[in-house]
Design a protein around this motif. Sequence first.
Motif, PDB file in Angstrom:
ATOM      1  N   ASN A 311       9.829   6.750  -6.767  1.00 16.13           N
ATOM      2  CA  ASN A 311       9.671   5.385  -7.250  1.00 16.13           C
ATOM      3  C   ASN A 311       8.258   5.205  -7.796  1.00 16.13           C
ATOM      4  OD1 ASN A 311       8.675   2.413  -6.540  1.00 16.13           O
ATOM      5  ND2 ASN A 311      10.890   2.312  -6.906  1.00 16.13           N
ATOM      6  N   LEU A 312       8.129   4.666  -9.000  1.00 17.96           N
ATOM      7  CA  LEU A 312       6.822   4.539  -9.634  1.00 17.96           C
ATOM      8  C   LEU A 312       5.868   3.697  -8.802  1.00 17.96           C
ATOM      9  CD1 LEU A 312       4.897   4.962 -12.012  1.00 17.96           C
ATOM     10  CD2 LEU A 312       5.971   2.981 -13.136  1.00 17.96           C
ATOM     11  N   PHE A 313       6.348   2.583  -8.251  1.00 16.12           N
ATOM     12  CA  PHE A 313       5.463   1.688  -7.510  1.00 16.12           C
ATOM     13  C   PHE A 313       5.016   2.315  -6.186  1.00 16.12           C
ATOM     14  CE2 PHE A 313       7.943  -1.149 -10.254  1.00 16.12           C
ATOM     15  CZ  PHE A 313       6.898  -1.775 -10.921  1.00 16.12           C
ATOM     16  N   LEU A 314       5.930   3.027  -5.508  1.00 12.88           N
ATOM     17  CA  LEU A 314       5.530   3.725  -4.290  1.00 12.88           C
ATOM     18  C   LEU A 314       4.520   4.815  -4.608  1.00 12.88           C
ATOM     19  CD1 LEU A 314       5.776   4.300  -1.275  1.00 12.88           C
ATOM     20  CD2 LEU A 314       7.783   5.741  -1.784  1.00 12.88           C
ATOM     21  N   SER A 315       4.729   5.515  -5.717  1.00 12.56           N
ATOM     22  CA  SER A 315       3.792   6.565  -6.121  1.00 12.56           C
ATOM     23  C   SER A 315       2.422   5.979  -6.423  1.00 12.56           C
ATOM     24  CB  SER A 315       4.324   7.309  -7.344  1.00 12.56           C
ATOM     25  OG  SER A 315       5.536   7.976  -7.048  1.00 12.56           O
ATOM     26  N   LEU A 316       2.399   4.836  -7.123  1.00  7.16           N
ATOM     27  CA  LEU A 316       1.131   4.181  -7.422  1.00  7.16           C
ATOM     28  C   LEU A 316       0.427   3.751  -6.134  1.00  7.16           C
ATOM     29  CD1 LEU A 316       2.182   1.987 -10.479  1.00  7.16           C
ATOM     30  CD2 LEU A 316       0.681   3.983 -10.531  1.00  7.16           C
ATOM     31  N   GLY A 317       1.195   3.214  -5.183  1.00  7.71           N
ATOM     32  CA  GLY A 317       0.597   2.805  -3.909  1.00  7.71           C
ATOM     33  C   GLY A 317       0.030   3.979  -3.138  1.00  7.71           C
ATOM     34  N   ALA A 318       0.777   5.093  -3.113  1.00  8.62           N
ATOM     35  CA  ALA A 318       0.288   6.281  -2.407  1.00  8.62           C
ATOM     36  C   ALA A 318      -0.997   6.799  -3.034  1.00  8.62           C
ATOM     37  CB  ALA A 318       1.364   7.370  -2.418  1.00  8.62           C
ATOM     38  N   LEU A 319      -1.057   6.812  -4.354  1.00 14.30           N
ATOM     39  CA  LEU A 319      -2.265   7.276  -5.033  1.00 14.30           C
ATOM     40  C   LEU A 319      -3.443   6.333  -4.802  1.00 14.30           C
ATOM     41  CD1 LEU A 319      -0.752   8.507  -8.418  1.00 14.30           C
ATOM     42  CD2 LEU A 319      -1.675   9.927  -6.585  1.00 14.30           C
ATOM     43  N   ALA A 320      -3.171   5.023  -4.701  1.00 15.06           N
ATOM     44  CA  ALA A 320      -4.249   4.072  -4.424  1.00 15.06           C
ATOM     45  C   ALA A 320      -4.816   4.290  -3.026  1.00 15.06           C
ATOM     46  CB  ALA A 320      -3.734   2.642  -4.575  1.00 15.06           C
ATOM     47  N   VAL A 321      -3.944   4.500  -2.042  1.00  9.45           N
ATOM     48  CA  VAL A 321      -4.410   4.790  -0.686  1.00  9.45           C
ATOM     49  C   VAL A 321      -5.185   6.094  -0.666  1.00  9.45           C
ATOM     50  CG1 VAL A 321      -3.642   5.356   1.664  1.00  9.45           C
ATOM     51  CG2 VAL A 321      -2.558   3.474   0.417  1.00  9.45           C
ATOM     52  N   LEU A 322      -4.681   7.086  -1.386  1.00  7.42           N
ATOM     53  CA  LEU A 322      -5.375   8.379  -1.502  1.00  7.42           C
ATOM     54  C   LEU A 322      -6.797   8.188  -2.026  1.00  7.42           C
ATOM     55  CD1 LEU A 322      -3.815  11.567  -3.058  1.00  7.42           C
ATOM     56  CD2 LEU A 322      -5.912  10.653  -4.010  1.00  7.42           C
ATOM     57  N   GLY A 323      -6.932   7.383  -3.071  1.00 12.15           N
ATOM     58  CA  GLY A 323      -8.253   7.158  -3.654  1.00 12.15           C
ATOM     59  C   GLY A 323      -9.185   6.418  -2.718  1.00 12.15           C
ATOM     60  N   ALA A 324      -8.666   5.419  -1.994  1.00 11.84           N
ATOM     61  CA  ALA A 324      -9.499   4.665  -1.060  1.00 11.84           C
ATOM     62  C   ALA A 324     -10.009   5.566   0.058  1.00 11.84           C
ATOM     63  CB  ALA A 324      -8.702   3.500  -0.476  1.00 11.84           C
ATOM     64  N   ALA A 325      -9.131   6.411   0.593  1.00  8.14           N
ATOM     65  CA  ALA A 325      -9.546   7.325   1.657  1.00  8.14           C
ATOM     66  C   ALA A 325     -10.574   8.330   1.153  1.00  8.14           C
ATOM     67  CB  ALA A 325      -8.324   8.056   2.214  1.00  8.14           C
TER      68      ALA A 325
END
Length: 434
Positions: A311-325
């Motif tokens: 899912n595009l939105f789940l993928s975007l959310g996962a990448l955002a969390v990845l970047g924050a960490a």
Amino acid sequence: MDTATPAVGPRAVFAHRDFRLYQAARLLLTLGIQMQSVAVGWHVYSLTGRALDLGYVGLAQFLPAVLLSPLTGDTADRFDRRRILLVCYATLSVCALLLFALARMHVPSLGALYAVLVLLGVGRAFLGPAGQSLVPSLVPNAHLASALAWSSSILEIATITGPALGGLAYGGVEAAGVYLICAALMALATLLIGRMRTRIAHRVSATRSWDRLVAGLRFVWHQKVVLGAISLDLFAVLLGGAVALLPIFAAEILHTGPWGMGLLRSAPAVGAGTMALVLANRPLRRRAGRTMFVCVAVFGLATLTFGLSRNLFLSLGALAVLGAADMVSVVVRSTLVQLATPDEMRGRVSAVNMVFIGASNELGEFESGLTAQWLGAVPAVIVGGLGTLAVVALWAWRFPELRRVNRLEDVTPATAAQVEAEVEAEEAERSTVL
């Protein structure tokens, strides 16, 4: 650099003119680099359709950083760092123009494109140590942690908007148009660097010896906190990086176009930029080492989530969390490296750090492309996420000094003489054992 030292506050660093100019130049340059990176990835994949060729994009930019690292760090310690930046910024502008010329060809030469990326890697190899070691000369020591946090914030703002703009521009003007826009941004950044007044003259004699060239590596090896911090980032991002495979995920798994890839490339920077702003206004006060380990573990979990998502939105959310960490790790690592290194060695130590960063990013792209060629894109990302979690566990056991770091501002630099004394003691002990 301004002689007056303003009262310490979240935005006090912007009272310094050269700091403002440098950050504006970095903002423009990074915008250009990020837009160009999206265009290059989509351009190469559209020409060949092979995951391995995406890996070669990273490898072409990484090899110069490794091969030239002794020279780049020593150069940053011996010469005016502002002049080094001028040459590097101008070189990147020329690279963008060369990519524009190649994109205008009816049948672009893939070999020539990789050659330009190698030249780009050479410019970035000299840019990294000079740029990193310049910041402490632009602000007072009391503002250094804040300056590094703001530097990261500004960098992430460009990293957020750059890929999105690159994806949108690619859809309208294709690769050639994006490359031309990047050349203009980089040229403007070069002009801003030229307006800076800071001069960092060489501090040592002109004699260059092998011992001087490897001194940065020796220093890092014997400073376990620094070694642990930069090697943790190296192996965690090397294994967990999925950026090189985003053209494949955008086109074949999430079924979007260049605009979707631009969003995917921007998502980690959205999380990172948000976290950088938080850290700039509310810096880590305690348990910095443990926080770094936790956040790298979150990075691995977010990578796994991205690899499993359809899912595009789940993928975007996962990448955002990845970047924050990842941003927490970046700020802790950058602050540790700067505060634990004496000024006369910052260029050489920064060169070592840049090799580690380049290995985690560009070499990580090659590793991702190679693994995806063997296993497929999704398994490659999943294996990488699991590898990151394993690295966190191993490093937490292997580097207890890093795990026990509490307040970053309490970190003090070891002198080159102290490191040499440690080296001599170890060699003496080794000789006794033999």
